[in-house]
Design a protein around this motif. Structure first.
Motif, PDB file in Angstrom:
ATOM      1  N   THR A  49       0.832  -1.200   0.000  1.00  0.00           N
ATOM      2  CA  THR A  49       0.000   0.000   0.000  1.00  0.00           C
ATOM      3  C   THR A  49       0.868   1.252   0.000  1.00  0.00           C
ATOM      4  N   GLU A  50       1.898   1.275   0.849  1.00  0.00           N
ATOM      5  CA  GLU A  50       2.784   2.442   0.929  1.00  0.00           C
ATOM      6  C   GLU A  50       3.492   2.696  -0.395  1.00  0.00           C
ATOM      7  N   ILE A  51       4.045   1.655  -0.980  1.00  0.00           N
ATOM      8  CA  ILE A  51       4.785   1.836  -2.233  1.00  0.00           C
ATOM      9  C   ILE A  51       3.819   2.186  -3.361  1.00  0.00           C
ATOM     10  N   GLY A  52       2.690   1.523  -3.419  1.00  0.00           N
ATOM     11  CA  GLY A  52       1.702   1.829  -4.445  1.00  0.00           C
ATOM     12  C   GLY A  52       1.213   3.265  -4.361  1.00  0.00           C
ATOM     13  N   ARG A  53       1.058   3.771  -3.144  1.00  0.00           N
ATOM     14  CA  ARG A  53       0.604   5.153  -2.935  1.00  0.00           C
ATOM     15  C   ARG A  53       1.656   6.147  -3.430  1.00  0.00           C
ATOM     16  N   LEU A  54       2.915   5.805  -3.267  1.00  0.00           N
ATOM     17  CA  LEU A  54       3.986   6.730  -3.638  1.00  0.00           C
ATOM     18  C   LEU A  54       4.377   6.652  -5.099  1.00  0.00           C
ATOM     19  N   PHE A  55       4.109   5.519  -5.706  1.00  0.00           N
ATOM     20  CA  PHE A  55       4.600   5.333  -7.070  1.00  0.00           C
ATOM     21  C   PHE A  55       3.511   4.724  -7.912  1.00  0.00           C
ATOM     22  N   SER A  56       2.821   5.552  -8.650  1.00  0.00           N
ATOM     23  CA  SER A  56       1.690   5.054  -9.431  1.00  0.00           C
ATOM     24  C   SER A  56       1.798   5.414 -10.909  1.00  0.00           C
ATOM     25  N   GLU A  57       3.017   5.442 -11.436  1.00  0.00           N
ATOM     26  CA  GLU A  57       3.180   5.718 -12.867  1.00  0.00           C
ATOM     27  C   GLU A  57       2.549   4.583 -13.661  1.00  0.00           C
ATOM     28  N   SER A  58       1.865   4.919 -14.746  1.00  0.00           N
ATOM     29  CA  SER A  58       1.194   3.899 -15.543  1.00  0.00           C
ATOM     30  C   SER A  58       2.189   2.944 -16.198  1.00  0.00           C
ATOM     31  N   SER A  59       3.437   3.375 -16.384  1.00  0.00           N
ATOM     32  CA  SER A  59       4.424   2.529 -17.041  1.00  0.00           C
ATOM     33  C   SER A  59       5.091   1.550 -16.068  1.00  0.00           C
ATOM     34  N   SER A  60       4.708   1.597 -14.807  1.00  0.00           N
ATOM     35  CA  SER A  60       5.325   0.699 -13.845  1.00  0.00           C
ATOM     36  C   SER A  60       4.317  -0.336 -13.366  1.00  0.00           C
ATOM     37  N   MET A  61       4.863  -1.378 -12.765  1.00  0.00           N
ATOM     38  CA  MET A  61       4.017  -2.419 -12.221  1.00  0.00           C
ATOM     39  C   MET A  61       4.491  -2.707 -10.799  1.00  0.00           C
ATOM     40  N   VAL A  62       3.569  -2.636  -9.856  1.00  0.00           N
ATOM     41  CA  VAL A  62       3.886  -2.926  -8.468  1.00  0.00           C
ATOM     42  C   VAL A  62       3.215  -4.248  -8.122  1.00  0.00           C
ATOM     43  N   THR A  63       4.016  -5.233  -7.724  1.00  0.00           N
ATOM     44  CA  THR A  63       3.469  -6.528  -7.329  1.00  0.00           C
ATOM     45  C   THR A  63       3.985  -6.884  -5.939  1.00  0.00           C
ATOM     46  N   ALA A  64       3.205  -7.685  -5.250  1.00  0.00           N
ATOM     47  CA  ALA A  64       3.581  -8.106  -3.905  1.00  0.00           C
ATOM     48  C   ALA A  64       3.541  -9.627  -3.828  1.00  0.00           C
ATOM     49  N   ARG A  65       4.477 -10.156  -3.055  1.00  0.00           N
ATOM     50  CA  ARG A  65       4.515 -11.603  -2.841  1.00  0.00           C
ATOM     51  C   ARG A  65       4.808 -11.861  -1.368  1.00  0.00           C
ATOM     52  N   PRO A  66       3.847 -12.424  -0.663  1.00  0.00           N
ATOM     53  CA  PRO A  66       4.116 -12.740   0.744  1.00  0.00           C
ATOM     54  C   PRO A  66       4.937 -14.021   0.865  1.00  0.00           C
ATOM     55  N   PHE A  67       5.796 -14.046   1.848  1.00  0.00           N
ATOM     56  CA  PHE A  67       6.533 -15.248   2.222  1.00  0.00           C
ATOM     57  C   PHE A  67       6.031 -15.630   3.599  1.00  0.00           C
ATOM     58  N   GLU A  68       5.089 -16.560   3.614  1.00  0.00           N
ATOM     59  CA  GLU A  68       4.458 -16.940   4.867  1.00  0.00           C
ATOM     60  C   GLU A  68       5.269 -18.019   5.554  1.00  0.00           C
ATOM     61  N   SER A  69       5.533 -17.802   6.824  1.00  0.00           N
ATOM     62  CA  SER A  69       6.287 -18.767   7.614  1.00  0.00           C
ATOM     63  C   SER A  69       5.418 -19.966   7.938  1.00  0.00           C
ATOM     64  N   LYS A  70       6.043 -21.122   7.931  1.00  0.00           N
ATOM     65  CA  LYS A  70       5.380 -22.370   8.308  1.00  0.00           C
ATOM     66  C   LYS A  70       5.873 -22.760   9.698  1.00  0.00           C
ATOM     67  N   PRO A  71       5.025 -23.450  10.466  1.00  0.00           N
ATOM     68  CA  PRO A  71       5.479 -23.884  11.792  1.00  0.00           C
ATOM     69  C   PRO A  71       6.717 -24.783  11.697  1.00  0.00           C
ATOM     70  N   ILE A  72       7.682 -24.493  12.558  1.00  0.00           N
ATOM     71  CA  ILE A  72       8.906 -25.287  12.625  1.00  0.00           C
ATOM     72  C   ILE A  72       9.244 -25.542  14.091  1.00  0.00           C
ATOM     73  N   ALA A  73      10.137 -26.499  14.323  1.00  0.00           N
ATOM     74  CA  ALA A  73      10.555 -26.796  15.700  1.00  0.00           C
ATOM     75  C   ALA A  73      12.060 -26.650  15.858  1.00  0.00           C
ATOM     76  N   ASP A  74      12.720 -26.025  14.884  1.00  0.00           N
ATOM     77  CA  ASP A  74      14.161 -25.797  14.936  1.00  0.00           C
ATOM     78  C   ASP A  74      14.409 -24.460  15.625  1.00  0.00           C
ATOM     79  N   TYR A  75      14.960 -24.519  16.817  1.00  0.00           N
ATOM     80  CA  TYR A  75      15.147 -23.316  17.622  1.00  0.00           C
ATOM     81  C   TYR A  75      16.448 -22.559  17.313  1.00  0.00           C
ATOM     82  N   GLY A  76      17.202 -23.010  16.330  1.00  0.00           N
ATOM     83  CA  GLY A  76      18.460 -22.354  15.994  1.00  0.00           C
ATOM     84  C   GLY A  76      18.300 -20.874  15.715  1.00  0.00           C
TER      85      GLY A  76
END
Length: 179
Positions: free
Chosen positions: A97-124
């Protein structure tokens, strides 16, 4: 140190990066914007887009997913209390939302990709986080060091169990601007 190794080094302020307009093919920030005020954040994003020719990548965390057992949640809550004074640990959720609000040139494309964490048991990673947090606390707010040490010890003990409980680390959001 880098110069002594024969590497070219450039140092500058994130708001006034010392590069010409459209001088880099790709720019990348990770865990930077979350530390800035909204005003400074806007200036930094604009300056990054100024010097980018093709693609700008922004990666920020969203700590809403960070949860687990009592030990994990205590580490998370302490980190939020300490780090939340200087950083927006939920900024990843607002990044597109922040980046899209600041940069809305028609020649650009703003895409987002979430990296969702999965449950793990490695405490490292949690052990490293607790140790790093302890160092930051010692340097910035020594009055909280005993609590940070106690939490780090609890995380190490939980991680040394034969079958430690699973937890979920913070998610990350990647926003790409193609120019």
């Amino acid at each position: 140190e880098q110069r002594r190794g024969g590497n070219e080094v450039v140092q500058g302020d994130a708001v006034h990066l010392p590069f010409r307009d459209k001088s880099t093919e790709v720019t990348h920030t990770r865990l930077v914007l979350m530390h800035l005020s909204p005003e400074k954040r806007e200036e930094v994003i604009k300056d990054i887009l100024r010097l980018t020719k093709e693609r700008a990548l922004f990666i920020e965390p969203d700590w809403r997913s960070f949860q687990g057992n009592e030990v994990v949640n205590r580490l998370r809550d302490f980190a939020l209390k300490f780090l939340g004074q200087k950083a927006d640990l939920y900024f990843g959720a607002k990044l597109q939302t922040e980046i899209g609000r600041l940069f809305s040139e028609s020649s650009s494309m703003v895409t987002a990709r979430p990296f969702e964490s999965k449950p793990i048991a490695d405490y490292g990673e949690l052990i490293k986080m607790a140790q790093a947090l302890k160092g930051l606390v010692n340097h910035n707010q020594p009055a909280l060091l005993a609590e940070a040490e106690e939490i780090a010890k609890m995380v190490e003990e939980e991680g040394s169990k034969e079958n430690p409980e699973a937890f979920t680390l913070p998610d990350f959001m990647l926003v790409e601007v193609r120019l």
